[in-house]
Design a protein around this motif. Structure first.
Motif, PDB file in Angstrom:
ATOM      1  N   UNK A 236     -43.707   4.333 -92.889  1.00 38.46           N
ATOM      2  CA  UNK A 236     -43.893   3.180 -92.006  1.00 38.46           C
ATOM      3  C   UNK A 236     -44.339   3.573 -90.607  1.00 38.46           C
ATOM      4  N   UNK A 237     -44.198   4.854 -90.259  1.00 40.66           N
ATOM      5  CA  UNK A 237     -44.659   5.309 -88.950  1.00 40.66           C
ATOM      6  C   UNK A 237     -46.176   5.244 -88.831  1.00 40.66           C
ATOM      7  N   UNK A 406     -60.723  10.381 -78.043  1.00 41.11           N
ATOM      8  CA  UNK A 406     -59.677  10.556 -77.030  1.00 41.11           C
ATOM      9  C   UNK A 406     -58.763   9.333 -76.986  1.00 41.11           C
ATOM     10  N   UNK A 407     -59.365   8.150 -77.109  1.00 42.83           N
ATOM     11  CA  UNK A 407     -58.559   6.917 -77.134  1.00 42.83           C
ATOM     12  C   UNK A 407     -57.588   6.926 -78.311  1.00 42.83           C
ATOM     13  N   UNK A 412     -52.197   7.375 -80.625  1.00 46.04           N
ATOM     14  CA  UNK A 412     -51.252   7.995 -81.568  1.00 46.04           C
ATOM     15  C   UNK A 412     -50.063   8.608 -80.826  1.00 46.04           C
ATOM     16  N   UNK A 413     -50.290   9.115 -79.642  1.00 45.17           N
ATOM     17  CA  UNK A 413     -49.183   9.676 -78.858  1.00 45.17           C
ATOM     18  C   UNK A 413     -48.232   8.583 -78.431  1.00 45.17           C
ATOM     19  N   UNK A 414     -48.760   7.452 -78.025  1.00 44.76           N
ATOM     20  CA  UNK A 414     -47.920   6.340 -77.601  1.00 44.76           C
ATOM     21  C   UNK A 414     -47.059   5.824 -78.747  1.00 44.76           C
ATOM     22  N   UNK A 415     -47.604   5.880 -79.946  1.00 44.82           N
ATOM     23  CA  UNK A 415     -46.860   5.411 -81.120  1.00 44.82           C
ATOM     24  C   UNK A 415     -45.903   6.474 -81.648  1.00 44.82           C
ATOM     25  N   UNK A 416     -45.965   7.664 -81.091  1.00 43.03           N
ATOM     26  CA  UNK A 416     -45.078   8.735 -81.536  1.00 43.03           C
ATOM     27  C   UNK A 416     -45.541   9.456 -82.764  1.00 43.03           C
ATOM     28  N   UNK A 417     -46.786   9.196 -83.179  1.00 40.50           N
ATOM     29  CA  UNK A 417     -47.319   9.862 -84.369  1.00 40.50           C
ATOM     30  C   UNK A 417     -47.796  11.267 -84.022  1.00 40.50           C
TER      31      UNK A 417
END
Length: 420
Positions: A236-237, A406-407, A412-417
């Motif tokens: 689900x991540x 880059x976007x 993906x970093x913001x979502x923790x992936x």
């Protein structure tokens, strides 16, 4: 005649398991536990040209007697027994041959040459019998109309399904998410919606679908024979919304509707039988180390040229049918392209690993993205034909493709992936 859709709990399964089973109840008597809540079926208005895709299951009419299917437990042990048996026979023959004197060896060679016609006839008969068995056990899939080889009856498939389910439940013991968990409830709603919308498919009505959510970090979801869907919380991540979750679930359901797992076992048995003689001859006439190297190379060769392409073809087939299931349930099928586009991007950013397409059991993420994009017009037309509300003019694909690499990395970093 279809009357209702009920949620049941099989009595033969542990009550502590976080599991709900969905089955379609007809006028026949089913030994199931009734509960008070019934989910009313909604009618699906499909155009006749769409409904003709789905028919009833047909068998190849070549055989004149009832197909001789292999018991499921025997099929499971048959493959290793064939491989090990061929290896042991080859090595035993080699040791026996070495103990013979030159005169004895010549005697056996002369005897074999004298019986050459009989030996050829035996192997010819064996191959003909194997071919006949294969042809008489071909079925026509009711959804794809593709022929498939199947060595199990429906009753035998049910037995194998129960054994497989119990094994996976034991492996996941202590990590199964309770029914009250929000993720479980979310997945149940999506699964119910997919099942109700596809009641025109005979295979959907016949199976007792179930859902098991496992508390694990693995980004994985799969379906077992019989309709038992397993989803790990880690999966689900990766998804952004319920539409993408529906794409994953419908893909797994498609595997079961198409009977892919049983088809793979069936093909594996027939392939192992064909390879038994070459393996035995290899170990009989070559030194052990040479025979071992040749067998590894041969198995790798067969894997690359047959097994892996076949597995990838089944995955692509499940993608196509899963898209149809999701479309009929009124999900935004455009999210299928976005999901696999994200997976492709995660691979390009080296967040997720992806083996070379030639060595993978699954198609390349980019290929799946492209193929689903090409299939979207038909899926959207099907979605419109069954009375779904029109899709939002804000196409999620456009939003995805407007982002730079880059976007995507920042997203993906913001979502923790992805790691910061």
């Amino acid at each position: 005649m279809l009357t209702s859709l009920k949620i049941i709990s099989p009595a033969n399964l542990r009550s502590s398991r976080a599991k709900v089973v969905f089955c379609v109840v007809s006028n026949r008597n089913f030994f199931v536990k009734k509960i008070s809540t019934e989910v009313q079926l909604y009618k699906v208005k499909a155009q006749s040209k769409v409904l003709t895709q789905f028919g009833t299951e047909q068998r190849c009419g070549f055989h004149t007697s009832r197909p001789c299917c292999i018991p499921p437990v025997l099929a499971l042990i048959l493959r290793p027994v064939i491989q090990v048996g061929a290896f042991l026979f080859g090595r035993s023959f080699k040791k026996w041959w070495r103990r013979k004197s030159p005169e004895q060896r010549q005697y056996y060679v002369d005897w074999i040459m004298s019986k050459k016609s009989s030996i050829y006839g035996f192997f010819g008969f064996f191959l003909f019998a194997l071919f006949t068995y294969y042809v008489t056990h071909l079925q026509i899939d009711p959804i794809t109309k593709r022929s498939r080889f199947m060595i199990f009856t429906k009753e035998q498939q049910d037995v194998l399904a129960k054994l497989t389910l119990e094994q996976h439940l034991e492996m996941s013991k202590g990590h199964i998410v309770p029914e009250s968990h929000p993720v479980y409830q979310r997945l149940i709603r999506i699964t119910q919606r997919l099942l109700i919308a596809n009641q025109d498919l005979k295979a959907v009505k016949e199976k007792q679908w179930s859902l098991t959510v496992v508390d694990g970090s693995a980004k994985n979801a799969f379906v077992l024979p019989g309709g038992s869907i397993f989803v790990y919380l880690g999966a689900l991540k990766l998804v952004e919304n319920d539409d993408q979750l529906a794409i994953i679930l419908s893909h797994e359901m498609a595997h079961e509707l198409l009977n892919h797992s049983m088809e793979q076992v069936s093909r594996g048995v027939i392939l192992d039988i064909l390879l038994a003689l070459p393996i035995a001859l290899l170990w009989a006439f070559f030194p052990d180390m040479v025979a071992f190297i040749f067998q590894i190379l041969g198995q790798s060769f067969i894997n690359i040229l047959h097994n892996l392409p076949y597995s990838r073809a089944l995955e692509s087939e499940a993608d196509d049918v899963g898209l149809i299931l999701a479309a009929k349930a009124c999900f935004d099928v455009r999210e299928a392209v976005v999901f696999w586009g994200m997976m492709r991007m995660l691979t390009e950013l080296k967040v997720e690993s992806d083996p070379p397409a030639l060595l993978s059991t699954h198609p390349d993420h980019g290929d799946r993205e492209k193929n689903l994009n090409e299939a979207l017009p038909n899926a959207i037309a099907l979605r419109n034909s069954v009375g779904c509300s029109y899709l939002s003019p804000k196409d999620p694909r456009n939003i995805f493709y407007m982002r730079t690499k880059k976007d995507h990395e920042i997203y993906f970093r913001r979502r923790g992936i992805a790691k910061s």
